[in-house]
Design a protein around this motif. Sequence first.
Motif, PDB file in Angstrom:
ATOM      1  N   ASP A 166       1.192  -1.061  -0.351  1.00 38.19           N
ATOM      2  CA  ASP A 166      -0.128   0.467  -0.670  1.00 38.19           C
ATOM      3  C   ASP A 166       0.954   1.101   0.462  1.00 38.19           C
ATOM      4  O   ASP A 166       0.284   1.873  -0.746  1.00 38.19           O
ATOM      5  CB  ASP A 166      -0.390   0.010   1.078  1.00 38.19           C
ATOM      6  CG  ASP A 166      -1.734  -0.982   1.113  1.00 38.19           C
ATOM      7  OD1 ASP A 166      -2.566  -1.583   0.074  1.00 38.19           O
ATOM      8  OD2 ASP A 166      -2.561  -1.512   2.168  1.00 38.19           O
ATOM      9  N   GLN A 169       2.801   1.374  -2.672  1.00 39.11           N
ATOM     10  CA  GLN A 169       2.197   2.462  -4.559  1.00 39.11           C
ATOM     11  C   GLN A 169       1.686   4.110  -4.396  1.00 39.11           C
ATOM     12  O   GLN A 169       1.822   4.204  -5.103  1.00 39.11           O
ATOM     13  CB  GLN A 169       1.567   1.090  -4.604  1.00 39.11           C
ATOM     14  CG  GLN A 169       1.650   0.106  -4.978  1.00 39.11           C
ATOM     15  CD  GLN A 169       0.014  -1.248  -4.950  1.00 39.11           C
ATOM     16  OE1 GLN A 169      -1.056  -0.841  -4.570  1.00 39.11           O
ATOM     17  NE2 GLN A 169      -0.204  -2.686  -6.200  1.00 39.11           N
ATOM     18  N   GLN A 170       1.364   3.788  -2.649  1.00 44.68           N
ATOM     19  CA  GLN A 170       1.119   5.256  -2.931  1.00 44.68           C
ATOM     20  C   GLN A 170       1.677   6.214  -2.896  1.00 44.68           C
ATOM     21  O   GLN A 170       1.444   7.348  -4.085  1.00 44.68           O
ATOM     22  CB  GLN A 170       0.350   5.487  -0.807  1.00 44.68           C
ATOM     23  CG  GLN A 170      -1.018   5.165  -0.749  1.00 44.68           C
ATOM     24  CD  GLN A 170      -1.406   5.785   0.653  1.00 44.68           C
ATOM     25  OE1 GLN A 170      -0.637   6.067   0.869  1.00 44.68           O
ATOM     26  NE2 GLN A 170      -1.964   3.999   1.403  1.00 44.68           N
ATOM     27  N   GLU A 172       4.294   5.820  -5.195  1.00 43.95           N
ATOM     28  CA  GLU A 172       5.124   5.699  -6.512  1.00 43.95           C
ATOM     29  C   GLU A 172       3.607   6.507  -7.278  1.00 43.95           C
ATOM     30  O   GLU A 172       3.372   7.389  -8.537  1.00 43.95           O
ATOM     31  CB  GLU A 172       5.007   4.362  -6.961  1.00 43.95           C
ATOM     32  CG  GLU A 172       6.337   3.466  -6.854  1.00 43.95           C
ATOM     33  CD  GLU A 172       7.436   4.059  -6.971  1.00 43.95           C
ATOM     34  OE1 GLU A 172       7.482   3.621  -8.557  1.00 43.95           O
ATOM     35  OE2 GLU A 172       8.205   4.728  -6.847  1.00 43.95           O
ATOM     36  N   ASN A 173       2.382   6.361  -6.759  1.00 45.16           N
ATOM     37  CA  ASN A 173       1.290   7.182  -7.807  1.00 45.16           C
ATOM     38  C   ASN A 173       1.309   8.691  -7.240  1.00 45.16           C
ATOM     39  O   ASN A 173       0.058   9.337  -7.868  1.00 45.16           O
ATOM     40  CB  ASN A 173      -0.261   6.378  -7.641  1.00 45.16           C
ATOM     41  CG  ASN A 173       0.431   4.640  -8.215  1.00 45.16           C
ATOM     42  OD1 ASN A 173       1.077   4.578  -9.179  1.00 45.16           O
ATOM     43  ND2 ASN A 173      -0.732   3.601  -7.836  1.00 45.16           N
ATOM     44  N   HIS A 199       7.471  -5.812  -6.795  1.00 40.49           N
ATOM     45  CA  HIS A 199       7.287  -4.917  -7.206  1.00 40.49           C
ATOM     46  C   HIS A 199       9.107  -4.607  -6.985  1.00 40.49           C
ATOM     47  O   HIS A 199       9.301  -3.818  -7.504  1.00 40.49           O
ATOM     48  CB  HIS A 199       6.820  -3.874  -6.366  1.00 40.49           C
ATOM     49  CG  HIS A 199       5.187  -4.726  -6.329  1.00 40.49           C
ATOM     50  ND1 HIS A 199       4.663  -3.853  -7.940  1.00 40.49           N
ATOM     51  CD2 HIS A 199       3.909  -5.532  -5.488  1.00 40.49           C
ATOM     52  CE1 HIS A 199       3.016  -4.019  -7.544  1.00 40.49           C
ATOM     53  NE2 HIS A 199       3.449  -5.183  -6.453  1.00 40.49           N
TER      54      HIS A 199
END
Length: 474
Positions: A166, A169-170, A172-173, A199
């Motif tokens: 989580d 991804q947070q 990276e985005n 990942h």
Amino acid sequence: MSTINRELQILKYVLLDLLSAMLAWTSFFIWRKYIIDPSILERVSEVATDTNLYIGLTIIPLFWLFSYYIGGTYRRIYHKSRLKELGQTLLITLIGVTIIFFVLILDDIIISYKSYYRSFFTLFTFHFGFTYFFRLTLTSITNHKIHTRKIGFNTLIVGSNGNAIDIFQQIENQEKSTGQIFRGFVNVYPYKKYKLEKHLPYFGFYKDLNKIIREHKIEEIIIATEKSENDIVENIISELEDTNIIIKIIPKMHDIFFGSVRMGAIFETPLIQISPRTMPVWQQSLKRFIDIVASIVAIILLSPIYIACAIGVKLSSTGPIIFSQERIGIRGSSFRMHKFRSMYENAEKGTPQLSSDNDPRITKFGLIMRKTRMDELPQFFTVLKGDMSIVGPRPERQYFIDLIVERAPHYRMLQRIKPGITSWGQVKYGYASDVDEMVTRLKYDILYLENMSIAMDFKILIYTAIIVLQGRGK
């Protein structure tokens, strides 16, 4: 995305600060000449040949660089907030201009008392204007490179499953990058499969963090453990105590309720940063300055006692006057600590031992020195060298550190700071006679660590002086 060059970035700030100081002083110097004699503009060559201008251009910029260093301007050079830098620049400029005004300008030629205020305001405006303009420009360019992922910080995730994915991804985005370049992850507990492995590369077990940090040049760590792994977080942080990297941890809901989460930017993923600094930067610089001055004064004033102790040690038993031993200091580095020998020669053979009450290894003169702490006097030279501070937790040998860490892993927290000649724990317990006392004394050293300040140091020094004068040292 490329990694960063801190030395080059610091050099940029230093050169721009030097340029700002020179421009500000030159502008102010010309303005002062003009206020006194407006016709000076027709004789610019007189200004250009005035030796006071060049004396100022030599001394003033160095004064400003010293002020910025004391204020911590050049630390965490890539983690600058433009808003915080505005406040920091305003404060240091105000203090610095006040010092310059009273040292160099107050006795200068004046037209009226109003000219004092006008001179102060003008120098402040020139210096702050030039300095913050260049800093804002450089910081904005740097932040833009970070936000657009052109530069960043090697980052490691501690955790391997849901929370780790989580947070990965947070970040990276994010609309604007906060600079993390994810290099890999380490696990806390062994599992058959690590979800994050899809990942990022797997680097190993958290116990190997120090080795992994060195090998992969890690600059930031994000702790993203699962709820079932929370009991190990303290051990993870303890493993990182002797490093100088930024540690961040994902907040739980109760952290948000109790106000532990402070956001610095709108677009950032919420994380709690565990600050490695134990006191404000200016106090750290002042503490070092006090260490140097106080040590020089102590060595000079106490020189008769040094001589008396040396004679007393030599007459009391055979062997060297000075006893040297390897101890562990800041960030786990080793150094040689020196004391006046208070035990018989070769008193310790084989397994390291601690001294105790009525220890037969201690000479009669050694007992007197220990009661008055005179055996510690050679450590002022170690303080001058920079391996120790006057106030700080007592340095221990690696053998005893290993024993303490088995029972109290948070002992490693003490390695954030330099060890000292005296400490809160030393005032309370003196020399520890066993590991139990070491662990008990640790509580007071941790309290000192969490409440470090110049005021606290002076309190400890006062109580140490009382103990020495009363001869109550243990």
